[in-house]
Design an enzyme around this catalytic site. Structure first.
Site, PDB file in Angstrom:
ATOM      1  N   ASP A 124       0.857  -1.183   0.000  1.00 48.78           N
ATOM      2  CA  ASP A 124       0.000   0.000   0.000  1.00 48.78           C
ATOM      3  C   ASP A 124       0.894   1.235   0.000  1.00 48.78           C
ATOM      4  OD1 ASP A 124      -2.396  -1.410   0.061  1.00 48.78           O
ATOM      5  OD2 ASP A 124      -2.538  -1.383   2.235  1.00 48.78           O
ATOM      6  N   ASP A 140      -7.066  -1.296  -4.513  1.00 46.66           N
ATOM      7  CA  ASP A 140      -8.102  -0.859  -3.574  1.00 46.66           C
ATOM      8  C   ASP A 140      -9.001   0.201  -4.213  1.00 46.66           C
ATOM      9  OD1 ASP A 140      -6.907  -2.498  -1.637  1.00 46.66           O
ATOM     10  OD2 ASP A 140      -5.731  -0.849  -0.811  1.00 46.66           O
TER      11      ASP A 140
END
Length: 170
Positions: A124, A140
């Site tokens: 991330d 995401d």
């Protein structure tokens, strides 16, 4: 073009789109690992938005840490459900937004699943510091945008009879 040929063309287009989405996600993660891992965050807008490397072993907001089997099963179930759904959606222009949402969801699920298989975690890197929003990635974004669009489409755009055509087809 007959109905079967049209459907096959849509399936091939969806598959190619999923591959492209996964490649974009994986490429951004490759760049992040090469440029941000073990380095300080790259500030784009001071105190608002930055790129920050994070190894996420859980789901959204850090829940379900180290539950790899759960994530693999979830990815398989989501993919199966989306394939079933996609096969039920009429191949008409009116239903294109639903097919796009399905492609985004599968692309996002695969992008993060690849990370879990390869690395045992998901990379991330987008961080909205201003609101301390959990760090996230491109996959995401695909899933979140698709989920948001699905809700809007179902509540505002499609009528009950449109949805019945999907779920009551033989």
């Amino acid at each position: 073009m007959n109905t079967n040929t049209k459907r096959i063309t849509h399936y091939i287009t969806a598959l190619i789109s999923i591959v492209v989405l996964v490649c974009i996600d994986q490429f951004t993660k490759y760049l992040v690992v090469g440029h941000l891992k073990d380095r300080p965050a790259y500030v784009l807008i001071r105190n608002i938005f930055q790129l920050e490397y994070l190894e996420n072993r859980g789901a959204a907001f850090g829940i379900l840490q180290n539950q790899r089997v759960f994530f693999y099963i979830s990815a398989l179930l989501i993919t199966a459900a989306v394939i079933w759904f996609y096969s039920k959606v009429p191949m008409e222009k009116k239903y294109l937004p639903l097919r796009i949402c399905a492609v985004l969801i599968v692309g996002g699920a695969f992008g993060n699943c690849i990370d879990r298989i390869r690395l045992n975690y998901v990379v991330d890197f987008f961080y909205f510091k201003l609101i301390d929003f959990p760090i996230f990635n491109v996959a995401d974004i695909y899933v979140t945008v698709a989920a948001f669009l699905l809700v809007i489409l179902i509540l505002v755009y499609y009528k009950e009879e449109d949805l019945e055509r999907i779920f009551h087809r033989s």
